[in-house]
Design a protein around this motif. Structure first.
Motif: not given
Length: 351
Positions: A326-346
């Motif tokens: 079985n194949v697992h492909l994993s990637r870690d992102f730093s928090a700066s890669v995606l500037r997410m709005n952690v509140e509700s979507n606009e």
């Protein structure tokens, strides 16, 4: 005279079409159907069928564009022996974690559909009296390499982006696994703001299970299409409601009215019974063609008749292969890669 009658007919049909809005704001038990969100999630449900893992993991496949542009996969899991596949990633435009499960592959769908006619409720769902489910669907999620990979990726995403919404999707058998995943995340892991949208999903449990499911994952939509055969399976027997398979709510049935140039698509939001007789149950489920197309998007594998994966050396740094292949492909992102709005979507996307 005939021309005036025809003109009136055209105007009448146009008025009906205009009155059939594509953005529905019908809410009951927490479920809200949004056409735009459905057209986004169906693209994720289609892309998870891609067998070229390099293109899928880097999100460069032909299906990995348009409404899903900018999506980044955190985890891609392939259970080679059972021909199962799923991914977990973060979608900036939705401000959400997206989980997608692949459905039945290739021409094997013919045999799979034939088998569903004879499937019985054969396992008790843990923690719920009288709730029975389909052993194969339950096991495909709970007893394979997919579940630990999905849960690990969700935890990783939460650590980086906070308690952002989780959207789970899938087509066909992938829809069945998506439903079990949504329930698992809510009941066993206490995840909040979990929504599920499936396409052409079969029935997976009895009425007791459907009631239990709708209580814990109320923000669920099952999209069905015209005469799609799979939502009619395994069979529902009206006179034995507790002993037969039963859909959970809420269904949205896509079907066409009119003919020729006067034909238009209706997106009917069904009642909260799960088995609305005025929706897909009002027609005979006989079409595999309708099962393989939703919102104009083709769903299914590129190759028919067998499962395969393609992966090149560029993924070596991200890949792990267990003793079962079985194949697992994993990637870690730093928090700066995606500037997410952690509140509700606009945009306020809701299922």
């Amino acid at each position: 005279m005939e021309g005036r009658i025809l003109l009136k007919g055209v105007i009448f049909m146009c008025l009906i079409a205009c009155s059939t809005a594509r953005e529905f704001k019908v809410k009951d038990q927490g479920a809200i159907y949004n056409h735009t969100l459905a057209t986004i999630l169906v693209e994720y449900a289609a892309s998870v069928y891609v067998s070229d893992l390099t293109e899928l993991f880097t999100w460069t496949c032909p299906k990995c564009n348009d409404l899903t542009k900018g999506f980044q996969i955190l985890e891609l899991i392939v259970d080679v022996k059972r021909c199962l596949q799923a991914f977990v990633g973060v979608a900036p435009n939705l401000n959400a974690i997206v989980i997608a499960f692949r459905g039945t592959q290739g021409t094997s769908i013919q045999n799979w559909i034939a088998d569903l006619y004879w499937k019985q409720l054969d396992i008790e769902y843990p923690g719920m009296e009288d709730a029975m489910v389909h052993h194969g669907f339950y096991s495909a999620y709970h007893n394979t390499t997919l579940r630990p990979g999905v849960l690990s990726a969700v935890e990783s995403a939460k650590e980086q982006y906070g308690d952002i919404p989780i959207m789970v999707t899938g087509h066909s058998m992938g829809g069945a696994m998506a439903a079990f995943c949504g329930l698992d995340l809510t009941v066993n892991y206490g995840s909040r703001n979990v929504s599920v949208m499936t396409f052409g999903q079969p029935r997976i449990g009895n009425a007791a299970f459907a009631s239990y499911y709708s209580k814990w994952v109320p923000n669920t939509i099952r999209v069905t299409h015209e005469h799609d055969i799979v939502p009619h399976l395994p069979p529902y027997y009206y006179y034995f409601p507790q002993k037969t398979y039963h859909h959970f709510p809420r269904e949205v049935w896509l079907h066409n009215l009119g003919f020729g140039l006067l034909s238009y698509t209706v997106e009917k939001v069904c009642d909260d019974s799960g088995e609305d007789p005025s929706c897909s149950r009002s027609v005979t489920g006989r079409s595999i063609k309708d099962h393989l197309t939703y919102y104009g998007v083709r769903l299914g594998g590129e190759e028919s008749g067998f499962c395969k994966i393609v992966m090149d050396d560029r993924l070596a740094a991200y890949s792990k292969v267990d003793i079962d292949g079985n194949v697992h492909l994993s990637r870690d992102f730093s928090a700066s890669v995606l500037r997410m709005n952690v509140e509700s979507n606009e945009e306020g996307w809701s299922i």
